[in-house]
Design a protein around this motif. Structure first.
Motif, PDB file in Angstrom:
ATOM      1  N   GLY A 203      18.560 -17.465  -4.973  1.00  0.00           N
ATOM      2  CA  GLY A 203      17.254 -16.407  -4.511  1.00  0.00           C
ATOM      3  C   GLY A 203      16.787 -16.841  -3.063  1.00  0.00           C
ATOM      4  O   GLY A 203      17.324 -17.323  -2.351  1.00  0.00           O
ATOM      5  N   CYS A 204      15.646 -16.171  -2.772  1.00  0.00           N
ATOM      6  CA  CYS A 204      15.191 -16.176  -1.491  1.00  0.00           C
ATOM      7  C   CYS A 204      13.976 -16.835  -1.602  1.00  0.00           C
ATOM      8  O   CYS A 204      13.411 -17.281  -2.317  1.00  0.00           O
ATOM      9  CB  CYS A 204      15.116 -14.604  -1.032  1.00  0.00           C
ATOM     10  SG  CYS A 204      13.992 -13.644  -1.902  1.00  0.00           S
ATOM     11  N   PRO A 206       9.972 -16.577  -0.751  1.00  0.00           N
ATOM     12  CA  PRO A 206       8.939 -15.510  -0.255  1.00  0.00           C
ATOM     13  C   PRO A 206       8.251 -15.919   1.157  1.00  0.00           C
ATOM     14  O   PRO A 206       8.255 -16.980   1.493  1.00  0.00           O
ATOM     15  CB  PRO A 206       7.990 -15.864  -1.416  1.00  0.00           C
ATOM     16  CG  PRO A 206       8.799 -16.478  -2.490  1.00  0.00           C
ATOM     17  CD  PRO A 206       9.931 -17.288  -1.910  1.00  0.00           C
ATOM     18  N   ALA A 234      18.235  -7.402   0.074  1.00  0.00           N
ATOM     19  CA  ALA A 234      17.997  -8.508  -0.865  1.00  0.00           C
ATOM     20  C   ALA A 234      18.973  -9.765  -0.786  1.00  0.00           C
ATOM     21  O   ALA A 234      20.209  -9.568  -0.332  1.00  0.00           O
ATOM     22  CB  ALA A 234      18.259  -7.917  -2.173  1.00  0.00           C
ATOM     23  N   CYS A 316      12.571 -13.302   1.520  1.00  0.00           N
ATOM     24  CA  CYS A 316      12.666 -12.275   0.613  1.00  0.00           C
ATOM     25  C   CYS A 316      12.195 -11.052   1.348  1.00  0.00           C
ATOM     26  O   CYS A 316      11.280 -11.021   2.386  1.00  0.00           O
ATOM     27  CB  CYS A 316      11.717 -12.329  -0.592  1.00  0.00           C
ATOM     28  SG  CYS A 316      12.169 -13.824  -1.647  1.00  0.00           S
ATOM     29  N   ASN A 317      12.692  -9.714   0.953  1.00  0.00           N
ATOM     30  CA  ASN A 317      12.269  -8.489   1.782  1.00  0.00           C
ATOM     31  C   ASN A 317      11.141  -7.920   1.049  1.00  0.00           C
ATOM     32  O   ASN A 317      10.848  -6.716   1.189  1.00  0.00           O
ATOM     33  CB  ASN A 317      13.396  -7.663   1.584  1.00  0.00           C
ATOM     34  CG  ASN A 317      14.086  -7.371   0.196  1.00  0.00           C
ATOM     35  OD1 ASN A 317      13.279  -7.868  -0.919  1.00  0.00           O
ATOM     36  ND2 ASN A 317      14.945  -6.561   0.183  1.00  0.00           N
ATOM     37  N   GLU A 318      10.335  -8.830   0.333  1.00  0.00           N
ATOM     38  CA  GLU A 318       9.105  -8.196  -0.157  1.00  0.00           C
ATOM     39  C   GLU A 318       7.844  -8.902   0.680  1.00  0.00           C
ATOM     40  O   GLU A 318       7.963 -10.304   1.122  1.00  0.00           O
ATOM     41  CB  GLU A 318       8.881  -8.418  -1.636  1.00  0.00           C
ATOM     42  CG  GLU A 318       9.768  -7.636  -2.408  1.00  0.00           C
ATOM     43  CD  GLU A 318       9.857  -8.014  -3.806  1.00  0.00           C
ATOM     44  OE1 GLU A 318       8.752  -8.869  -4.273  1.00  0.00           O
ATOM     45  OE2 GLU A 318      10.620  -7.436  -4.758  1.00  0.00           O
TER      46      GLU A 318
END
Length: 328
Positions: A203-204, A206, A234, A316-318
């Motif tokens: 995962g990334c 946040p 992602a 993350c890309n959010e």
């Protein structure tokens, strides 16, 4: 390196625990050269330390770290050092490790250094490499002991409570909370060669976590004004490897956002007493290899930033808006 040694606190402090005295154990006869060679072949058959560690990491693990003490010893010109060397030489090595290597662990055996020296017949100096993992099912680890160590000493230490009672011995490996699931094998494809230290994460990070706990709304807004994080691809998993004063972030081939992820570090804010600007310097994207090359400015800072997931290239890309402080 200008900052080397300035931040020598925290994680690596445990590496300096000294030990002295006269050992009360008796060593069995050392293995013959043929036996040692057979042991080395058996260990080598399992692959690199990273490969072996990833076969043992539980499926639920979030992160896996591997520290190759043998590789560090080789670079610091003591490739054959063991617990049989003078304690002054061994302590000098660990003092150098404190400021000249990224290790990602203080060493599983460091806390019991004195007791192991006196009562067990082996020490952290007999560990070739070690790995640790974290996850919802609890932490775990594996130690790769040197090939010519009498493993009956390790078995006795476990019975004597110097190692966790649930630790199991598998050949030259000492394993706690591990399972040969193989579900981490794909992550191992990100790592090339045998680095001194390796950090793997699923995962990334946040953005709020990557900026650090002391980041402000202004810090995030200033970064977002220069970088379109939402446009990044992602990130499912990544690895960071270390060797001397260089590091490599492995994100995977076929990515179109490597340049953009590498550029984030140029504008990453300093949000606490120790952060990204202290840990790493220049970064260069290598799209063909799916990696970003980094200069390590300070080993202790690099260790902390990596373990905390405060890595610009891993965001993350959010983007979740930060809450404005109320002043209450």
């Amino acid at each position: 390196m200008g900052m080397r040694g300035v931040l020598g606190v925290g994680l690596v402090g445990a590496l300096l625990s000294g030990c002295a005295g006269t050992a009360t154990y008796e060593r069995d006869a050392a293995p013959t050269s043929a036996e040692a060679s057979a042991d080395r072949q058996q260990t080598d058959a399992e692959g690199t330390p990273v490969d072996t560690a990833l076969t043992l990491a539980p499926p639920t693990a979030d992160t896996v770290t591997v520290t190759d003490w043998d590789a560090i010893r080789a670079r610091l010109d003591v490739p054959d050092m063991t617990s049989e060397d003078p304690i002054t030489d061994r302590n000098a090595f660990w003092e150098r490790v404190r400021t000249e290597a990224v290790t990602l662990t203080a060493g599983e055996l460091s806390a019991q250094a004195s007791r192991l020296e006196l009562d067990a017949g082996f020490t952290r100096d007999d560990v070739d490499w070690e790995a640790h993992w974290t996850g919802p099912d609890g932490p775990g680890w594996v130690l790769g002991m040197r090939p010519d160590l009498d493993m009956s000493l390790v078995e006795q230490a476990t019975r004597d409570g110097l190692l966790p009672q649930d630790a199991r011995i598998d050949g030259r490996l000492v394993i706690a909370n591990g399972a040969r699931s193989g579900e981490w094998a794909e992550a191992g494809e990100l790592v090339e060669g045998e680095p001194e230290a390796t950090y793997l994460r699923r995962g990334c990070s946040p953005l709020r976590d990557a900026l650090g706990p002391d980041a402000t709304v202004e810090d995030q807004d200033a970064l977002l004004a220069k970088h379109d994080i939402a446009a990044l691809d992602a990130l499912r998993q990544y690895a960071v490897t270390f060797a001397g004063d260089t590091a490599t972030a492995h994100l995977g081939q076929g990515r179109d956002d490597l340049q953009a992820r590498a550029a984030l570090g140029d504008d990453w804010p300093r949000t606490g007493p120790i952060g990204w600007p202290d840990a790493f310097g220049d970064s260069t994207a290598n799209p063909g290899a799916g990696s970003i090359e980094l200069t390590v400015r300070n080993e202790v800072a690099a260790t902390g930033v990596t373990l905390n997931g405060e890595l610009p290239f891993a965001v993350c890309n959010e983007v979740t808006p930060m809450e404005e402080p109320t002043g209450l």
